[in-house]
Scaffold this active site. Structure first.
Site, PDB file in Angstrom:
ATOM      1  N   LYS A 190     -18.690 -20.474  -1.790  1.00 48.14           N
ATOM      2  CA  LYS A 190     -18.187 -19.228  -1.146  1.00 48.14           C
ATOM      3  C   LYS A 190     -18.550 -19.234   0.411  1.00 48.14           C
ATOM      4  CE  LYS A 190     -16.424 -15.044  -1.920  1.00 48.14           C
ATOM      5  NZ  LYS A 190     -15.090 -15.118  -2.211  1.00 48.14           N
ATOM      6  N   SER A 389     -10.126 -14.230  -4.887  1.00 47.67           N
ATOM      7  CA  SER A 389     -11.602 -13.438  -5.109  1.00 47.67           C
ATOM      8  C   SER A 389     -11.362 -12.086  -5.585  1.00 47.67           C
ATOM      9  CB  SER A 389     -11.929 -13.215  -3.736  1.00 47.67           C
ATOM     10  OG  SER A 389     -13.544 -13.100  -3.714  1.00 47.67           O
TER      11      SER A 389
END
Length: 596
Positions: A190, A389
């Site tokens: 991430k 996402s």
């Protein structure tokens, strides 16, 4: 003297106001006239011209003001794909001229257009692509090689020298400003928070970006090679060992068929179509031709709703913003999904996602609206340039997910960014804070106090809970074990091609394919099908106001900035977007990933 100057200013102000009113009504009635035009006339032996000059948007309102001013694109992807489908069956259309000046659309949209061109070529009609003296780069070449023949002017620029992507980092700037970022994230890949913590790419981020670039390069080499009758290995070799940087070199390498001036290109088109004169019709005009007039029969039993999700995902209603930052607000999406779900005329739903994600809370309620519709009607997700996402979060509830090979997707991970600006405020501005509170956690989001260890722990627990919910949505939607999802999650970004291999995507294809799959699931018979676009287009006056704001914004920026300055402005907007997430849990990509 002051009286005279005041009087003069009042007179000038009145004249300007009257002028503005006159201009408004002139544009208003001109727009009404444009919007009420009858079905366009198409002459026999016409050539459909697709002018590619900049970005071809996913969709656009039929804005008569923009048409009157000649500002912005004159057609969208829906218009282009529909025009090619009709032109293939229309006996009045003898061929297609793909006239490319600049192609700035995302790679997945270019793939959509290439697929429509390939379908048109099955009709046996020729497709000719041409560049201009503005030159041709990788995107222009990628699109052009879908045609039968490619022509460019002599001495024009040409660029085929591989791909790269870069990302900005702000940690040194924050340190100089004495602003402390506090990061909470789940997922080693991430990378959304890296710009605040590092001054270079982490190994994990470098790995995933390199994989994306390699996938993009493979797709480019294969498609360009196939279009030019060359091996993909030769395309890679040219870019790596002998970069093509001129029109003459492109011709010698076999990437274009001939170096022709504009008048010679028109002669070549006449020769290919067998017409004595060149009669053309543009996409924006041809879009008004009914499918039945072109020789197509449209399915009568119901329609397919196409619901668009474009831009950064935000909670609530769609905000009014100056400039061109696009957002996908949760409330308009939920309303659109409810309308599609409850309408008796809508038999199936396609959700077109082109979003890097955003608010995790908004993504969850949008997922719920999609899943609720999927319990009653077929719901297919079609991914555009990026569906990552939060964009993937809401897509996970669909029956089927379709992406293009170079769609950027995945990034199953969440993060929170919190800032302590007390040092900057005190040391740079002389501002200090003191407070009273009713509980030890009341000031956790204040932004002017450092985090304690127990506060950090609670924020990590909250972020982990959101991540666990994200994993569950994906596991349930994809029919996978949670452990299998965790192996491909962690915030890692995938290309559409790789996402299919790991089980995040069902099929590779365009929006047209998604519509076809949705109609098949609803037993609607053979297409083409009636399409209902949602959310509904805005009113005339809403479009008028936004058109003026956007036009002023673009024109001012174009007049007052250079290309380099505009690049820095884009990076600043990326920073502002990330700083604006202070105190919220986000499921989104770090920055806009672009392959240049």
């Amino acid at each position: 003297m002051r009286f005279l100057s005041t009087l003069l200013a009042s007179v000038l102000g009145t004249l300007i106001a009257l002028g503005g009113i006159i201009v408004f009504f002139v544009l208003f009635f001109f727009a009404i006239a444009l919007s009420s035009e009858s079905t366009p006339t198409v002459q026999p032996s016409s050539v459909l011209v697709i002018d590619v000059n900049g970005d071809i948007p996913e969709r656009m309102a039929n804005d008569p003001i923009a048409q009157a001013l000649g500002d912005g694109p004159s057609f969208d992807m829906t218009d282009a794909n529909s025009a090619l489908r009709k032109a293939a069956a229309d006996e009045r259309i003898d061929g297609v001229w793909l006239r490319i000046r600049s192609a700035t659309s995302g790679w997945a949209r270019l793939d959509d257009l290439r697929e429509s061109i390939a379908t048109f070529k099955e009709s046996g009609k020729p497709v000719i692509a041409s560049g201009t003296d503005a030159g041709m780069g990788e995107k222009e070449l990628y699109l052009a090689t879908a045609a039968d023949s490619v022509f460019i002017p002599p001495v024009s620029m040409f660029q085929m020298n591989g791909f790269y992507t870069s990302q900005p980092f702000f940690s040194n700037a924050l340190e100089r400003l004495d602003i402390e970022p506090k990061i909470v994230r789940v997922g080693e890949f991430k990378a959304a928070v890296e710009p605040f913590l590092r001054d270079d790419l982490s190994e994990e981020n470098r790995l995933q970006l390199q994989a994306l670039l390699e996938s993009q390069n493979d797709q480019f080499s294969e498609e360009v090679g196939s279009g030019r009758g060359m091996e993909a290995t030769e395309i890679r070799r040219l870019a790596s060992e002998d970069p093509v940087l001129s029109a003459e070199a492109a011709y010698e390498a076999g990437l274009v068929d001939a170096l022709l001036y504009p008048n010679e290109i028109e002669d070549a088109i006449r020769e290919r179509t067998g017409a004595s004169s060149l009669t053309t019709v543009g996409v924006s005009q041809y879009a008004g031709v009914p499918a039945e007039e072109a020789g197509l029969s449209v399915a009568e039993n119901g329609s397919v709703a196409v619901v668009y999700v474009e831009g950064n995902i935000v909670p609530g209603g769609e905000p009014t913003a100056f400039g061109d930052q696009q957002t996908a607000a949760s409330e308009p999406f939920i309303e659109a999904m409810n309308e599609a779900r409850t309408s008796s005329d809508v038999y199936a739903i396609v959700v077109r996602v082109n979003s890097p994600g955003g608010s995790a809370a908004a993504s969850e309620v949008m997922w719920n609206a999609l899943r609720r519709a999927a319990n009653e009607k077929p719901v297919i997700v079609s991914m555009g340039d990026v569906a990552a996402s939060g964009g993937y979060y809401l897509a996970a509830g669909a029956d089927t997910i379709i992406a293009q090979e170079n769609t950027i997707t995945g990034s199953i991970g969440v993060f929170g960014v919190f800032f302590n600006a007390s040092g900057f405020l005190e040391n740079e501005l002389g501002i200090t804070f003191d407070a009273v509170q009713t509980s030890p956690y009341a000031d956790i989001y204040s932004g002017v106090q450092p985090f304690r260890d127990d506060e950090q722990q609670r924020l990590e627990e909250s972020t982990r809970q959101v991540y666990d919910t994200f994993l569950k949505r994906v596991a349930d939607g994809r029919g996978m074990d949670r452990s299998a999802v965790e192996e491909i999650a962690g915030g890692r970004v995938w290309s559409g091609r790789d996402a299919q291999e790991v089980g995040l995507v069902d099929e590779i294809g365009s929006l047209s394919l998604a519509v076809q799959r949705a109609a098949e699931a609803a037993n609607m018979g053979e297409g083409p099908y009636r399409i209902r676009v949602l959310p509904r287009p805005k009113t005339f006056f809403e479009r008028f106001n936004e058109s003026l704001n956007t036009s002023v914004h673009h024109r001012l920026r174009a007049l007052t900035t250079t290309e380099i300055e505009r690049t820095f402005l884009e990076q600043r907007q990326a920073l502002e977007r990330l700083v604006g997430t202070h105190g919220t849990i986000q499921a989104r990509l770090p920055v806009d990933i672009r392959f240049e």
